[in-house]
Design an enzyme around this catalytic site. Sequence first.
Site, mmCIF file in Angstrom:
data_model
loop_
_atom_site.group_PDB
_atom_site.id
_atom_site.type_symbol
_atom_site.label_atom_id
_atom_site.label_comp_id
_atom_site.label_asym_id
_atom_site.label_seq_id
_atom_site.Cartn_x
_atom_site.Cartn_y
_atom_site.Cartn_z
ATOM 1 N N GLY A 69 34.623 18.697 -23.657
ATOM 2 C CA GLY A 69 35.022 19.387 -24.882
ATOM 3 C C GLY A 69 35.667 18.434 -25.873
ATOM 4 O O GLY A 69 35.504 18.576 -27.087
ATOM 5 N N THR A 81 39.107 23.404 -22.940
ATOM 6 C CA THR A 81 39.393 22.028 -23.345
ATOM 7 C C THR A 81 40.640 21.939 -24.212
ATOM 8 O O THR A 81 41.330 22.945 -24.439
ATOM 9 C CB THR A 81 38.162 21.426 -24.057
ATOM 10 O OG1 THR A 81 38.319 20.018 -24.170
ATOM 11 C CG2 THR A 81 37.950 22.045 -25.429
ATOM 12 N N ILE A 94 32.578 21.057 -22.170
ATOM 13 C CA ILE A 94 33.537 21.699 -21.281
ATOM 14 C C ILE A 94 34.560 20.689 -20.784
ATOM 15 O O ILE A 94 34.201 19.563 -20.410
ATOM 16 C CB ILE A 94 32.805 22.381 -20.092
ATOM 17 C CG1 ILE A 94 33.798 23.115 -19.190
ATOM 18 C CG2 ILE A 94 31.987 21.380 -19.289
ATOM 19 C CD1 ILE A 94 33.148 24.017 -18.156
ATOM 20 N N SER A 95 35.836 21.065 -20.835
ATOM 21 C CA SER A 95 36.935 20.253 -20.318
ATOM 22 C C SER A 95 36.923 18.861 -20.969
ATOM 23 O O SER A 95 37.012 18.755 -22.194
ATOM 24 C CB SER A 95 36.822 20.183 -18.791
ATOM 25 O OG SER A 95 37.998 19.670 -18.211
ATOM 26 N N TRP A 96 36.796 17.793 -20.189
ATOM 27 C CA TRP A 96 36.705 16.433 -20.752
ATOM 28 C C TRP A 96 35.587 16.368 -21.786
ATOM 29 O O TRP A 96 35.732 15.737 -22.839
ATOM 30 C CB TRP A 96 36.451 15.446 -19.615
ATOM 31 C CG TRP A 96 36.409 13.993 -19.990
ATOM 32 C CD1 TRP A 96 37.440 13.100 -19.931
ATOM 33 C CD2 TRP A 96 35.268 13.248 -20.445
ATOM 34 N NE1 TRP A 96 37.013 11.847 -20.332
ATOM 35 C CE2 TRP A 96 35.678 11.910 -20.653
ATOM 36 C CE3 TRP A 96 33.942 13.588 -20.700
ATOM 37 C CZ2 TRP A 96 34.819 10.920 -21.102
ATOM 38 C CZ3 TRP A 96 33.066 12.602 -21.155
ATOM 39 C CH2 TRP A 96 33.509 11.283 -21.345
#
Length: 270
Positions: free
Chosen positions: A98, A120, A94-96
């Site tokens: 990802g 992401t 998730i996000s970073w």
Amino acid sequence: MEEVGGRTLRVAKWRLDAPSDHPPILFFNGIGANIEAVAPLAEVLDDRAFIMFDMPGVGESPDPVLPYNPFTMSWTAAQLLGRYDIDEVDVLGISWGGAMAQHFALQHGARTRRLVLIATTPGMAMVPGNPAAFTKMANPRRYIDPDFMNEHFATLYGGATENPGQKAEHVGRLKPPSPRGYLYQLLCMLGWTSLPALPFLGKETLVMMGDDDQIVPVINGKILARMIPNARLEVVEGGGHLFLLTHADESIALIRDFLDAPENAESKAA
């Protein structure tokens, strides 16, 4: 705490010894986020094993001595899997995290079955979101000052839940990273992009985005889905950057359906 690849990391494991018809999940968390932030997901996906770790200087993992990069941390994650005789995983990020998940799948394709990329981007080649959200996202006060988080929750994450208890529960699970840990996470992805390599990523991939994400606009998910040959995009209506929290039932159903679907012939050949 475990010594992995020359680093001391806090590792969380769920059901590694339990029989399952599914490969374990390897999860990469968002920047500055500790294990507890995603523990509810691991508990809900109770028919498969789940493994994740706090990045150096995050949660309860000690500060890193030297900076690290996606290559070294992907290698470290592979070393951790080898310790538990795990040959193949479904990789979620998730996000970073990802971005880390993309890099792991590219670097350790033999260990990766399927890939789920949540809220992401392809790294430095991303389309930026709301500048106000980015400024607040980079401010470590969001981890240590509850008033700051409450005041800016909607700006930070979009799709803000109307359930105050749900928001408070999430904030209560967060533990601030150390200044060095947070800085090194930021430095880790400096200059990194997966964009040139994505056409060669031959893994079935689910890209999940929220249409009210102030930090990572949906266009980034469209780029990922277009560039990865075996990818599909799912957009969570009304979902912000934390739609995995605010739209948990919908998100988990999408993840389950994707991970449990029969393998397609094109991906198997790749």
